[in-house]
Write a protein that holds these residues in place. Structure first.
Motif, PDB file in Angstrom:
ATOM      1  N   GLY A   1      88.339  99.562  72.568  1.00  0.00           N
ATOM      2  CA  GLY A   1      88.971 100.645  71.828  1.00  0.00           C
ATOM      3  C   GLY A   1      88.186 101.059  70.595  1.00  0.00           C
ATOM      4  O   GLY A   1      88.273 102.200  70.156  1.00  0.00           O
ATOM      5  N   CYS A   2      87.397 100.135  70.043  1.00  0.00           N
ATOM      6  CA  CYS A   2      86.541 100.449  68.894  1.00  0.00           C
ATOM      7  C   CYS A   2      85.212 101.056  69.308  1.00  0.00           C
ATOM      8  O   CYS A   2      84.396 101.398  68.440  1.00  0.00           O
ATOM      9  N   GLY A   3      84.968 101.173  70.621  1.00  0.00           N
ATOM     10  CA  GLY A   3      83.734 101.778  71.099  1.00  0.00           C
ATOM     11  C   GLY A   3      82.646 100.790  71.441  1.00  0.00           C
ATOM     12  O   GLY A   3      81.518 101.200  71.755  1.00  0.00           O
ATOM     13  N   TYR A   4      82.932  99.487  71.417  1.00  0.00           N
ATOM     14  CA  TYR A   4      81.927  98.480  71.750  1.00  0.00           C
ATOM     15  C   TYR A   4      81.911  98.282  73.254  1.00  0.00           C
ATOM     16  O   TYR A   4      82.930  97.929  73.861  1.00  0.00           O
ATOM     17  N   THR A   5      80.743  98.486  73.880  1.00  0.00           N
ATOM     18  CA  THR A   5      80.624  98.379  75.328  1.00  0.00           C
ATOM     19  C   THR A   5      79.805  97.169  75.755  1.00  0.00           C
ATOM     20  O   THR A   5      79.485  97.020  76.924  1.00  0.00           O
ATOM     21  N   GLY A   6      79.441  96.312  74.801  1.00  0.00           N
ATOM     22  CA  GLY A   6      78.688  95.115  75.142  1.00  0.00           C
ATOM     23  C   GLY A   6      79.597  94.006  75.630  1.00  0.00           C
ATOM     24  O   GLY A   6      80.789  94.197  75.899  1.00  0.00           O
ATOM     25  N   ASP A   7      79.025  92.825  75.743  1.00  0.00           N
ATOM     26  CA  ASP A   7      79.776  91.663  76.195  1.00  0.00           C
ATOM     27  C   ASP A   7      80.676  91.192  75.061  1.00  0.00           C
ATOM     28  O   ASP A   7      80.196  90.847  73.973  1.00  0.00           O
ATOM     29  N   ALA A   8      81.975  91.168  75.299  1.00  0.00           N
ATOM     30  CA  ALA A   8      82.919  90.751  74.261  1.00  0.00           C
ATOM     31  C   ALA A   8      82.716  89.299  73.865  1.00  0.00           C
ATOM     32  O   ALA A   8      83.104  88.898  72.760  1.00  0.00           O
ATOM     33  N   ALA A   9      82.095  88.506  74.740  1.00  0.00           N
ATOM     34  CA  ALA A   9      81.870  87.093  74.429  1.00  0.00           C
ATOM     35  C   ALA A   9      80.948  86.925  73.229  1.00  0.00           C
ATOM     36  O   ALA A   9      81.039  85.933  72.508  1.00  0.00           O
ATOM     37  N   VAL A  10      80.033  87.890  72.995  1.00  0.00           N
ATOM     38  CA  VAL A  10      79.144  87.819  71.831  1.00  0.00           C
ATOM     39  C   VAL A  10      79.969  87.857  70.553  1.00  0.00           C
ATOM     40  O   VAL A  10      79.767  87.051  69.628  1.00  0.00           O
ATOM     41  N   TYR A  11      80.918  88.790  70.487  1.00  0.00           N
ATOM     42  CA  TYR A  11      81.762  88.893  69.297  1.00  0.00           C
ATOM     43  C   TYR A  11      82.668  87.673  69.159  1.00  0.00           C
ATOM     44  O   TYR A  11      82.806  87.115  68.063  1.00  0.00           O
ATOM     45  N   VAL A  12      83.310  87.264  70.257  1.00  0.00           N
ATOM     46  CA  VAL A  12      84.245  86.139  70.198  1.00  0.00           C
ATOM     47  C   VAL A  12      83.521  84.867  69.776  1.00  0.00           C
ATOM     48  O   VAL A  12      84.030  84.074  68.967  1.00  0.00           O
ATOM     49  N   LEU A  13      82.312  84.672  70.290  1.00  0.00           N
ATOM     50  CA  LEU A  13      81.538  83.494  69.916  1.00  0.00           C
ATOM     51  C   LEU A  13      81.105  83.560  68.451  1.00  0.00           C
ATOM     52  O   LEU A  13      81.161  82.552  67.732  1.00  0.00           O
ATOM     53  N   ALA A  14      80.687  84.744  67.985  1.00  0.00           N
ATOM     54  CA  ALA A  14      80.309  84.901  66.576  1.00  0.00           C
ATOM     55  C   ALA A  14      81.504  84.626  65.676  1.00  0.00           C
ATOM     56  O   ALA A  14      81.375  83.967  64.625  1.00  0.00           O
ATOM     57  N   ARG A  15      82.675  85.123  66.063  1.00  0.00           N
ATOM     58  CA  ARG A  15      83.879  84.869  65.273  1.00  0.00           C
ATOM     59  C   ARG A  15      84.183  83.379  65.201  1.00  0.00           C
ATOM     60  O   ARG A  15      84.498  82.850  64.122  1.00  0.00           O
ATOM     61  N   ARG A  16      84.087  82.678  66.328  1.00  0.00           N
ATOM     62  CA  ARG A  16      84.375  81.247  66.330  1.00  0.00           C
ATOM     63  C   ARG A  16      83.375  80.475  65.464  1.00  0.00           C
ATOM     64  O   ARG A  16      83.744  79.524  64.758  1.00  0.00           O
ATOM     65  N   VAL A  17      82.103  80.875  65.504  1.00  0.00           N
ATOM     66  CA  VAL A  17      81.088  80.222  64.669  1.00  0.00           C
ATOM     67  C   VAL A  17      81.410  80.403  63.193  1.00  0.00           C
ATOM     68  O   VAL A  17      81.301  79.465  62.395  1.00  0.00           O
ATOM     69  N   ILE A  18      81.830  81.610  62.807  1.00  0.00           N
ATOM     70  CA  ILE A  18      82.168  81.865  61.411  1.00  0.00           C
ATOM     71  C   ILE A  18      83.383  81.050  60.983  1.00  0.00           C
ATOM     72  O   ILE A  18      83.402  80.449  59.897  1.00  0.00           O
ATOM     73  N   VAL A  19      84.408  81.010  61.837  1.00  0.00           N
ATOM     74  CA  VAL A  19      85.620  80.260  61.505  1.00  0.00           C
ATOM     75  C   VAL A  19      85.317  78.776  61.346  1.00  0.00           C
ATOM     76  O   VAL A  19      85.882  78.094  60.476  1.00  0.00           O
ATOM     77  N   VAL A  20      84.394  78.251  62.161  1.00  0.00           N
ATOM     78  CA  VAL A  20      84.073  76.827  62.107  1.00  0.00           C
ATOM     79  C   VAL A  20      83.143  76.506  60.940  1.00  0.00           C
ATOM     80  O   VAL A  20      83.323  75.502  60.241  1.00  0.00           O
ATOM     81  N   THR A  21      82.145  77.357  60.706  1.00  0.00           N
ATOM     82  CA  THR A  21      81.098  77.011  59.742  1.00  0.00           C
ATOM     83  C   THR A  21      81.414  77.438  58.309  1.00  0.00           C
ATOM     84  O   THR A  21      80.913  76.819  57.364  1.00  0.00           O
ATOM     85  N   ALA A  22      82.197  78.500  58.118  1.00  0.00           N
ATOM     86  CA  ALA A  22      82.448  78.991  56.757  1.00  0.00           C
ATOM     87  C   ALA A  22      83.087  77.935  55.854  1.00  0.00           C
ATOM     88  O   ALA A  22      82.623  77.720  54.723  1.00  0.00           O
ATOM     89  N   PRO A  23      84.145  77.223  56.284  1.00  0.00           N
ATOM     90  CA  PRO A  23      84.682  76.164  55.415  1.00  0.00           C
ATOM     91  C   PRO A  23      83.675  75.045  55.157  1.00  0.00           C
ATOM     92  O   PRO A  23      83.622  74.504  54.041  1.00  0.00           O
ATOM     93  N   ALA A  24      82.867  74.707  56.186  1.00  0.00           N
ATOM     94  CA  ALA A  24      81.868  73.649  56.006  1.00  0.00           C
ATOM     95  C   ALA A  24      80.807  74.066  54.998  1.00  0.00           C
ATOM     96  O   ALA A  24      80.370  73.263  54.163  1.00  0.00           O
TER      97      ALA A  24
END
Length: 279
Positions: free
Chosen positions: A60-83
């Motif tokens: 819906g935001c216009g992104y036509t790439g693999d959604a796994a790239v975004y989901v994986l980047a989000r998970r990395v940020i959630v895990v690493t930012a507090p550390a």
């Protein structure tokens, strides 16, 4: 160090730029798919409802790439930012990075919050883009209806509608360029790139006019135009209502300030007077 390693990892996961002739090969790719092994390592599964929801929001935001790239980047940020924040505080890294602790920790907090509650801003971006696209689809549909009596092919009619577009111009130019190679496939790709409900109905109407350029389908186009108009009016009224709430809140700020500056001191004096009388 954690942030640097995470950045290198994400750069490796980014989709590569496609050759210009990819759309003519019939094997168009929408970004390089992330390996399921990496997804499992971070506890991500493609068949989960959360993944499907973010995939729909990204479309819906216009992104036509693999959604796994975004989901994986989000998970990395959630895990690493507090550390990273804990390491910055415990290891006293401000002497190495030469940035104020407030700036670093605030930036990490904003990044963490944006990744943790990403559904909120993804929905907002998707809604804004959908309204912008719906306006242009409404204008283009009216133009197609205006050209209904013409003997031009639907491709030529869409070419005439191109100057009335802005947000859709790039996608429509690509559609028209791919049209004579495979019109059905070009429309399918166009529908995927738009990624909205109104885009789906618009593409279905174009496909119907491509196959059967008859008055019945222009009648269907009139119905769709009325539907788009009703949705635009509803969105306009919703914006007015939201703006009225915001103005109501803003109007209360001077009242509170007046109470604090002029009235509250008298209230305090009155409380002191009653306290002295009771004493």
């Amino acid at each position: 160090m954690f942030a640097f390693l995470a950045l290198l990892f994400l750069l490796r996961m980014l989709p590569k730029r496609l050759p210009r002739w990819t759309h003519l090969s019939g094997a168009e790719r929408y970004g390089r798919a992330v390996s399921d092994r990496w997804l499992r390592a971070f506890g991500i599964e493609r068949d989960k409802p959360a993944f499907a929801e973010r995939e729909a929001l990204l479309a819906g935001c216009g992104y036509t790439g693999d959604a796994a790239v975004y989901v994986l980047a989000r998970r990395v940020i959630v895990v690493t930012a507090p550390a990273v924040a804990a390491a910055y505080v415990l290891l006293d890294l401000d002497a190495w990075i030469r940035l104020s602790p407030f700036a670093v920790l605030s930036g990490l907090a904003v990044l963490y919050g944006a990744a943790l509650w990403d559904r909120i801003w993804l929905r907002s971006l998707s809604r804004l883009r959908a309204q912008r696209i719906m306006k242009e689809i409404y204008v283009v549909s009216n133009q197609l209806l205006y050209l209904s009596g013409s003997s031009l092919h639907i491709h030529a009619k869409l070419m005439r509608c191109l100057p009335f577009t802005h947000a859709l111009r790039g996608d429509m130019q690509r559609l028209l360029a791919e049209w004579y190679h495979d019109a059905e496939e070009a429309l399918r790709r166009f529908k995927r790139r738009i990624g909205t409900d109104e885009g789906v109905s618009f593409v279905e109407t174009i496909d119907s006019l491509r196959l059967h350029d008859s008055e019945d389908y222009y009648r269907l186009l009139r119905e769709r135009i009325q539907d788009y108009k009703d949705k635009l009016e509803f969105a306009k009224e919703s914006r007015k209502e939201s703006a009225s709430y915001v103005l109501f809140v803003l109007a209360g700020i001077p009242i509170l300030y007046t109470f604090q500056v002029f009235i509250y001191p008298w209230v305090q004096e009155g409380q002191k007077l009653f306290s002295s009388l009771n004493g």
